[in-house]
Design a protein around this motif. Structure first.
Motif, PDB file in Angstrom:
ATOM      1  N   VAL A 151       0.838  -1.209   0.000  1.00 55.39           N
ATOM      2  CA  VAL A 151       0.000   0.000   0.000  1.00 55.39           C
ATOM      3  C   VAL A 151       0.869   1.253   0.000  1.00 55.39           C
ATOM      4  CG1 VAL A 151      -1.660   1.329   1.374  1.00 55.39           C
ATOM      5  CG2 VAL A 151      -2.008  -1.110   1.048  1.00 55.39           C
ATOM      6  N   LEU A 152       1.900   1.273   0.851  1.00 56.40           N
ATOM      7  CA  LEU A 152       2.808   2.430   0.896  1.00 56.40           C
ATOM      8  C   LEU A 152       3.438   2.665  -0.474  1.00 56.40           C
ATOM      9  CD1 LEU A 152       5.047   2.537   4.082  1.00 56.40           C
ATOM     10  CD2 LEU A 152       3.420   4.249   3.272  1.00 56.40           C
ATOM     11  N   ARG A 154       2.276   1.772  -3.463  1.00 56.83           N
ATOM     12  CA  ARG A 154       1.302   2.281  -4.448  1.00 56.83           C
ATOM     13  C   ARG A 154       0.997   3.752  -4.195  1.00 56.83           C
ATOM     14  NH1 ARG A 154      -2.998  -2.573  -4.142  1.00 56.83           N
ATOM     15  NH2 ARG A 154      -1.782  -4.143  -5.237  1.00 56.83           N
ATOM     16  N   LEU A 155       0.813   4.097  -2.931  1.00 59.83           N
ATOM     17  CA  LEU A 155       0.510   5.491  -2.589  1.00 59.83           C
ATOM     18  C   LEU A 155       1.671   6.391  -2.990  1.00 59.83           C
ATOM     19  CD1 LEU A 155      -1.185   5.055   0.906  1.00 59.83           C
ATOM     20  CD2 LEU A 155      -2.250   5.904  -1.181  1.00 59.83           C
ATOM     21  N   THR A 156       2.894   5.890  -2.758  1.00 55.36           N
ATOM     22  CA  THR A 156       4.080   6.682  -3.080  1.00 55.36           C
ATOM     23  C   THR A 156       4.214   6.866  -4.589  1.00 55.36           C
ATOM     24  OG1 THR A 156       5.114   5.806  -1.093  1.00 55.36           O
ATOM     25  CG2 THR A 156       6.580   6.827  -2.702  1.00 55.36           C
ATOM     26  N   VAL A 158       1.825   6.984  -6.792  1.00 53.59           N
ATOM     27  CA  VAL A 158       0.826   7.963  -7.237  1.00 53.59           C
ATOM     28  C   VAL A 158       1.262   9.374  -6.842  1.00 53.59           C
ATOM     29  CG1 VAL A 158      -1.555   8.742  -6.899  1.00 53.59           C
ATOM     30  CG2 VAL A 158      -1.082   6.325  -7.228  1.00 53.59           C
ATOM     31  N   LEU A 178      -9.317  12.889  -5.583  1.00 50.30           N
ATOM     32  CA  LEU A 178     -10.195  11.705  -5.620  1.00 50.30           C
ATOM     33  C   LEU A 178      -9.610  10.639  -6.550  1.00 50.30           C
ATOM     34  CD1 LEU A 178     -13.805  13.276  -5.925  1.00 50.30           C
ATOM     35  CD2 LEU A 178     -12.716  12.395  -3.856  1.00 50.30           C
ATOM     36  N   SER A 179      -9.103  11.074  -7.708  1.00 53.74           N
ATOM     37  CA  SER A 179      -8.532  10.115  -8.666  1.00 53.74           C
ATOM     38  C   SER A 179      -7.300   9.429  -8.098  1.00 53.74           C
ATOM     39  CB  SER A 179      -8.160  10.821  -9.971  1.00 53.74           C
ATOM     40  OG  SER A 179      -9.284  11.432 -10.528  1.00 53.74           O
ATOM     41  N   MET A 180      -6.468  10.194  -7.389  1.00 57.18           N
ATOM     42  CA  MET A 180      -5.276   9.624  -6.756  1.00 57.18           C
ATOM     43  C   MET A 180      -5.667   8.480  -5.826  1.00 57.18           C
ATOM     44  SD  MET A 180      -3.032  12.970  -5.625  1.00 57.18           S
ATOM     45  CE  MET A 180      -1.505  12.167  -5.098  1.00 57.18           C
ATOM     46  N   VAL A 181      -6.678   8.726  -5.002  1.00 57.40           N
ATOM     47  CA  VAL A 181      -7.086   7.714  -4.024  1.00 57.40           C
ATOM     48  C   VAL A 181      -7.676   6.496  -4.749  1.00 57.40           C
ATOM     49  CG1 VAL A 181      -8.547   7.214  -2.035  1.00 57.40           C
ATOM     50  CG2 VAL A 181      -7.491   9.462  -2.264  1.00 57.40           C
ATOM     51  N   PHE A 182      -8.524   6.741  -5.749  1.00 58.95           N
ATOM     52  CA  PHE A 182      -9.161   5.624  -6.469  1.00 58.95           C
ATOM     53  C   PHE A 182      -8.143   4.815  -7.273  1.00 58.95           C
ATOM     54  CE2 PHE A 182     -13.477   7.893  -6.363  1.00 58.95           C
ATOM     55  CZ  PHE A 182     -13.843   7.197  -5.227  1.00 58.95           C
ATOM     56  N   ASN A 183      -7.011   5.434  -7.572  1.00 61.71           N
ATOM     57  CA  ASN A 183      -5.945   4.714  -8.250  1.00 61.71           C
ATOM     58  C   ASN A 183      -5.338   3.632  -7.360  1.00 61.71           C
ATOM     59  OD1 ASN A 183      -4.418   4.778 -10.736  1.00 61.71           O
ATOM     60  ND2 ASN A 183      -4.727   6.995 -10.610  1.00 61.71           N
ATOM     61  N   VAL A 184      -5.462   3.818  -6.081  1.00 57.26           N
ATOM     62  CA  VAL A 184      -4.768   2.944  -5.132  1.00 57.26           C
ATOM     63  C   VAL A 184      -5.733   1.974  -4.464  1.00 57.26           C
ATOM     64  CG1 VAL A 184      -3.331   2.887  -3.061  1.00 57.26           C
ATOM     65  CG2 VAL A 184      -3.069   4.738  -4.713  1.00 57.26           C
ATOM     66  N   VAL A 185      -6.892   2.461  -4.060  1.00 59.01           N
ATOM     67  CA  VAL A 185      -7.798   1.590  -3.275  1.00 59.01           C
ATOM     68  C   VAL A 185      -8.850   0.934  -4.156  1.00 59.01           C
ATOM     69  CG1 VAL A 185      -7.433   2.848  -1.148  1.00 59.01           C
ATOM     70  CG2 VAL A 185      -9.330   3.486  -2.627  1.00 59.01           C
TER      71      VAL A 185
END
Lengths: 185, 185
Positions: A151-152, A154-156, A158, A178-185
């Motif tokens: 998760v770290l 993927r978040l990094t 993005v 919103l797109s950043m978050v939806f890219n990961v979760v």
């Protein structure tokens, strides 16, 4: 630089195991003899002999990483990648889990992530422990450690896309966020 | 303003149902007679008569909203809130699902969310459909619609905290960004 990217477990690059050895394992794990290992089959194999079932979210993350045609499982060739991936993480985890308890505490998690290149505050390690301590022991188990790292990572990745000048700060609109978050979760 | 907050389903405020009626339902749903309705029990009740089991993530979201002591279920008093919450969402969903198919398409989702005050681009509605179309029909089912609204709401609340001048843009550091995401997922 405040963050770092590594898709693969760093430092370890274990040799591929013997094909016959791997084929034996594959056949044992592929219980329904479908020629592909599903989430459920991998989870059962990884939970074998442990008190708590292997984190199903971690299993899904790993399968989806190697399942090239999005068929919901991994064939024998892909399983070789899964095997190596988990073995490499195991080797890393063991270097930090010195008492071989199957858990690492906040300090060990910090050592591990700092070793990967992350620079995070003490406060943020509390957040990480809280988030990934599925067994509520104020420690992180092996499966949850992998999930935390995925998760770290993927978040990094993005974040980096938006942090074009690499200063550790981004300016984003509501919809970009919103797109950043939806890219990961 | 580019976004909007509503914790409760907007526009609807249904009258509380008769207590005897609710007690009958509670007893039927509380299959193990524990005095609390668990995720599994609520999911079974909501999946009854449908082709696809009710989204377990939505069930978890709803239970955790009303489960005040974090006991993993809702007692009778809390269940009254759950019942009203789901009924209100059903009433809203029905106004957009005009053919009563149990699904809304992209245009209907846009109408619904625009009605709630969200201002999102056409492109972003594609992202939302892709994200919350659990049944892969290019449409959003009732349970996934609730989940979509809950997630959008949470993400918007977190964004607002950083968007102090309410201009729809935020500037955040790497760790602030990680914390924002962990606040929601």
């Amino acid at each position: 630089m405040a963050y770092h990217t590594q898709y693969r477990p760093p430092h370890y690059n274990s040799a591929p195991p013997d094909q016959g050895f791997l084929w034996n394992i594959f056949q044992r794990v592929d219980k329904d003899r479908s020629g592909a290992i599903s989430d459920t089959e991998l989870q059962q194999a990884l939970s074998n002999g442990t008190w708590t079932p292997f984190n199903p979210v971690t299993v899904r993350s790993i399968i989806s990483m190697f399942d090239r045609e999005n068929k919901g499982g991994v064939n024998f060739n892909e399983f070789a990648g899964v095997w190596k991936y988990i073995t490499d993480w195991q080797n890393i985890f063991r270097t930090y889990d010195r008492d071989n308890s199957g858990f690492i505490d906040k300090n060990e998690l910090r050592q591990a992530l700092t070793g990967f290149g992350y620079r995070l505050s003490d406060q943020f390690y509390n957040t990480l422990i809280e988030k990934f301590d599925r067994q509520k022991r104020s420690q992180v188990a092996f499966d949850d450690f992998i999930q935390c790292c995925i998760v770290l990572q993927r978040l990094t990745d993005v974040f980096r896309r938006y942090d074009t000048d690499q200063d550790g700060w981004i300016q984003v609109s509501y919809e970009q966020y919103l797109s950043m978050v939806f890219n990961v979760v």
